[in-house]
Write a protein that holds these residues in place. Structure first.
Motif, PDB file in Angstrom:
ATOM      1  N   SER A  92     -29.258 -22.963 -33.569  1.00 47.78           N
ATOM      2  CA  SER A  92     -29.180 -21.521 -33.364  1.00 47.78           C
ATOM      3  C   SER A  92     -27.736 -21.065 -33.188  1.00 47.78           C
ATOM      4  CB  SER A  92     -30.005 -21.136 -32.145  1.00 47.78           C
ATOM      5  OG  SER A  92     -29.554 -21.859 -31.015  1.00 47.78           O
TER       6      SER A  92
ATOM      7  N   PHE B 146     -31.970 -15.161 -29.327  1.00 50.66           N
ATOM      8  CA  PHE B 146     -32.244 -15.736 -30.632  1.00 50.66           C
ATOM      9  C   PHE B 146     -33.634 -15.285 -31.069  1.00 50.66           C
ATOM     10  CE2 PHE B 146     -33.176 -18.673 -34.002  1.00 50.66           C
ATOM     11  CZ  PHE B 146     -31.956 -18.738 -34.653  1.00 50.66           C
TER      12      PHE B 146
ATOM     13  N   ILE C 181     -36.813 -14.746 -34.026  1.00 47.74           N
ATOM     14  CA  ILE C 181     -37.494 -15.336 -35.189  1.00 47.74           C
ATOM     15  C   ILE C 181     -38.513 -14.324 -35.720  1.00 47.74           C
ATOM     16  CG2 ILE C 181     -37.210 -17.765 -34.562  1.00 47.74           C
ATOM     17  CD1 ILE C 181     -40.011 -17.677 -33.271  1.00 47.74           C
TER      18      ILE C 181
ATOM     19  N   TYR D 194     -36.241 -20.309 -37.201  1.00 44.79           N
ATOM     20  CA  TYR D 194     -35.635 -21.312 -36.348  1.00 44.79           C
ATOM     21  C   TYR D 194     -35.924 -22.645 -37.027  1.00 44.79           C
ATOM     22  CZ  TYR D 194     -34.650 -24.702 -32.821  1.00 44.79           C
ATOM     23  OH  TYR D 194     -34.134 -25.796 -32.182  1.00 44.79           O
TER      24      TYR D 194
ATOM     25  N   LEU E 168     -37.274 -16.207 -29.382  1.00 45.51           N
ATOM     26  CA  LEU E 168     -37.590 -17.638 -29.318  1.00 45.51           C
ATOM     27  C   LEU E 168     -37.385 -18.126 -27.882  1.00 45.51           C
ATOM     28  CD1 LEU E 168     -38.084 -20.290 -31.073  1.00 45.51           C
ATOM     29  CD2 LEU E 168     -35.593 -20.502 -31.134  1.00 45.51           C
TER      30      LEU E 168
ATOM     31  N   TYR F 299     -34.571 -24.399 -28.105  1.00 43.92           N
ATOM     32  CA  TYR F 299     -33.302 -24.838 -28.700  1.00 43.92           C
ATOM     33  C   TYR F 299     -32.320 -25.434 -27.699  1.00 43.92           C
ATOM     34  CZ  TYR F 299     -31.804 -19.971 -27.650  1.00 43.92           C
ATOM     35  OH  TYR F 299     -31.539 -18.780 -27.061  1.00 43.92           O
TER      36      TYR F 299
END
Ligand code: XMP
Ligand code: MG
Length: 179
Positions: free
Chosen positions: A72, A150, A152, A158, A171, A176
């Motif tokens: 990411s 982040f 998606i 991702y 996310l 991550y």
């Protein structure tokens, strides 16, 4: 899906935004030769929606660049994987992207396309994460501003997955950070 923290932007909100951008673009480029360049892969769902809200004839093409690997985090490296087939010389160009984050990708793309003699090069992005900007880019057609999370869905992935989610979702951080 268990990697989703929560839905950030609903389908309805996305639809409304796309409709508004489509009508602005149709008005602004009326009577002009416009080539729309979708940035793969992330931009494909947004462009599919946007293109159908544009009421003037346009050329559609795609370019594929990579700035992100499986993580990411931005690598800062932009590589052209697939170039456009269209000659953009003497035409107006509109780049359609999923998200502007650091701005490095778009900055590079605009400079590259400008060397090919277009009449203008402008940007349309579904999402904007202004807090992480590293390169200055002017986004003429800006969709929805999002916080530094982040996301998606709606084309965004991702590790290559979740592009098919109909909404923009946050996310889960542990997905991550554990990598
Ligand atoms: P820059 O940083 O150059 O990058 O503006 C734009 C590209 O980075 C990807 N990107 C994301 N992808 N969720 C994603 O799935 C995100 O939150 C995110 N932020 C940036 C994206 O591919 C975009 O084209
Ligand atoms: Mg992308």
């Amino acid at each position: 899906m268990d990697v989703i923290e929560r839905v950030l932007i609903s389908k309805e909100e996305l639809d409304r935004q796309v409709e508004e951008l489509g009508s602005r673009i149709s008005k602004d480029y009326e009577g002009k030769e416009l080539v729309i360049i979708g940035v793969l892969k992330g931009g494909f769902i947004f462009l599919a929606d946007l293109a159908r809200k544009i009421t003037i004839p346009v050329d559609l093409d795609f370019i594929s660049v990579s700035s992100y690997g499986d993580s990411s985090k931005s690598s800062g490296v932009v590589k052209i994987i697939k170039d456009v087939d269209t000659n953009i010389s003497g035409k107006h160009v509109l780049i359609v992207e999923d998200i502007i984050d650091t701005g490095l990708t778009l900055n590079h793309l605009v400079e590259l396309l400008k060397t090919r003699g277009p009449l203008s090069v402008k940007i349309c992005a579904a999402l904007d994460k202004p807090s992480r900007r590293k390169a200055e880019v002017h986004v003429e057609y800006k969709g929805i501003e999002i916080p530094d999370e982040f996301v998606i869905g709606y084309g965004l992935d991702y590790a290559g997955k979740y592009r098919n989610l109909p909404e923009v979702c946050i996310l889960k951080k542990d997905v991550y950070s554990k990598k």
